[in-house]
Design an enzyme around this catalytic site. Sequence first.
Site, PDB file in Angstrom:
ATOM      1  N   CYS A   1       0.786  -1.236   0.000  1.00 38.55           N
ATOM      2  CA  CYS A   1       0.000   0.000   0.000  1.00 38.55           C
ATOM      3  C   CYS A   1       0.819   1.287   0.000  1.00 38.55           C
ATOM      4  O   CYS A   1       0.751   2.085  -0.939  1.00 38.55           O
ATOM      5  CB  CYS A   1      -0.932   0.009   1.210  1.00 38.55           C
ATOM      6  SG  CYS A   1      -2.027  -1.420   1.315  1.00 38.55           S
TER       7      CYS A   1
ATOM      8  N   HIS B   1      -2.867   6.470   4.356  1.00 33.95           N
ATOM      9  CA  HIS B   1      -1.781   5.510   4.604  1.00 33.95           C
ATOM     10  C   HIS B   1      -0.402   6.037   4.226  1.00 33.95           C
ATOM     11  O   HIS B   1       0.452   5.296   3.733  1.00 33.95           O
ATOM     12  CB  HIS B   1      -2.054   4.187   3.884  1.00 33.95           C
ATOM     13  CG  HIS B   1      -1.397   3.022   4.573  1.00 33.95           C
ATOM     14  ND1 HIS B   1      -1.393   1.742   4.067  1.00 33.95           N
ATOM     15  CD2 HIS B   1      -0.717   2.952   5.748  1.00 33.95           C
ATOM     16  CE1 HIS B   1      -0.753   0.935   4.881  1.00 33.95           C
ATOM     17  NE2 HIS B   1      -0.324   1.647   5.915  1.00 33.95           N
TER      18      HIS B   1
ATOM     19  N   ASN C   1      -1.857  -2.523  -5.637  1.00 41.01           N
ATOM     20  CA  ASN C   1      -0.911  -3.653  -5.599  1.00 41.01           C
ATOM     21  C   ASN C   1      -1.664  -4.909  -6.008  1.00 41.01           C
ATOM     22  O   ASN C   1      -2.874  -4.864  -6.260  1.00 41.01           O
ATOM     23  CB  ASN C   1      -0.277  -3.815  -4.215  1.00 41.01           C
ATOM     24  CG  ASN C   1      -1.254  -3.774  -3.064  1.00 41.01           C
ATOM     25  OD1 ASN C   1      -1.210  -2.862  -2.224  1.00 41.01           O
ATOM     26  ND2 ASN C   1      -2.166  -4.737  -2.984  1.00 41.01           N
TER      27      ASN C   1
END
Length: 573
Positions: free
Chosen positions: A95, A151, A300
């Site tokens: 991530c 994130h 991803n």
Amino acid sequence: MAMHALTGVSLVSLLSFGYLSWDWAKPSLVADAPAEAGEQPSAAPRQPPHIIFILTDDQGYHDVGYHGSDIETPTLDRLAAEGVKLENYYIQPICTPSRSQLLTGRYQIHTGLQHSIIRPRQPNCLPLDQVTLPQKLQELGYSTHMVGKWHLGFYRKECLPTRRGFDTFLGSLTGNVDYYTYDNCDGPGVCGFDLHEGESVAWGLSGQYSTLLYAQRVSHILASHSPRRPLFLYVAFQAVHTPLQSPRQYLYRYRTMGNVARRKYAAMVTCMDEAVRNITWALKRYGFYDNSVIIFSSDNGGQTFSGGSNWPLRGRKGTYWEGGVRGLGFVHSPLLKRKRWTSRALVHITDWYPTLVGLAGGTTSVADGLDGYDVWPAISEGRASPRTEILHNIDPLYNHARHGSLEGGFGIWNTAVQAAIRVGEWKLLTGDPGYGDWIPPQTLAAFPGSWWNLERMASARQAVWLFNISADPYEREDLAGQRPDVVRALLARLVDYNRTAIPVRYPAENPRAHPDFNGGAWGPWASDEEEDEEEEEGRARSLSRGHRKKKCKICKLRSFFRKLNTRLMSHRI
């Protein structure tokens, strides 16, 4: 081995977030005002396009309809078919790296984020000296908004999305939260609420499914914004990351799917697909669509242990095999000069930074230190891509491969170090690339052990792999032994890149980050003074380690458990 094409039962979607019909043939649902009689239209300069970047989380290469999936994604299929499919498009295996490279246009080795992800209790974030994509677009007159998963660190207020270029933000700061309660646990007893609006905790929005909530917020932004001012919308869906949660109506259509994890996962993908449908509908309704560029990307590879599928690619999320780094991607826009085609041009997630800045009327230069290229001519017109190679990563902290060595790297590269690079049609991996299995579509609850074993690949005494990705996209024929000349040339490129790398920033977790000290929610905890003190302590520890001759037993134990925890967390990620 024969490849089994497994498809699910196709059902008609009964719910569409309140919109049950949409005329795709109409480019805009808002008509332009008619000109007065005798009035001649003036040749006004072209307004910069509205940019909508949609990023999904953990969506596998096989988990979209146009890749032959058993999951229904009619909106993504339609948008991709009418635009440009990117079938040589690369992202990062987890991530934080993908998100950092998207927003900075730089490889991980140039931001210090080479290793793993940014964990909730780490005093770490996207480097503050980096000019982000939304900051660049703000300079060009854009209104910038982010909805979804951040994130990229939050230990200081300066790290928050609204301090890194976004006018507004609604979403989560950590890596994964409950889709309804927005709770996130970073270990036993370390749990907190994580839904923020701007720089405040959004307690009142708890209980709403995040995919629906985020799509609704996008519609509200479009409804309140003038199409005359250029808009950048970054929609980073939490879907389809774990936990596997979905509204019941989406589960029903996959009730015949034997694998329970895949059933929930499929429902989440279809829900996200309909959210994209409603975002596109809102673009049309409020007059943005005709001058918009919609980019869709996964972050991803899919997590095969949680319902995802990257078949027929090798590997999964967290690995440098194609299943971990080959991305889902397409561009949909009325502004494309060439539509309805599939591009094989080499594109990497770092390329969006200079590409979108160029579309917005700005420029980038060598002085900006970007690793990305402007690939719009390659996408829109079918020209050759300016990109000829990709550094997937160099991670000096990842567990070193047992059988790697400097001798195995011709004396120029330690092959125990985890690294991966693509140059032209060649791809080289060193160290431990991660689990290298080919996992068939998971339509059954379990596979016979013999079938599973046939598709597992364990090379215990190997630390170098070479593939011709153009001829062998599934990475089944290792050519490292046959082409030592190519291996040596690519190792030399790794050496060149490594000379430009900055030190890895992966600090120890800080107990001050515990949500109990922040009213029960995840959020910033460090001040500028505390950050300076931590850096001084870190330098002091490094200096003392340099003068220490022997390690005490307790230090060895700490080192052992730290490495053990790293392995466990890497497997979990």
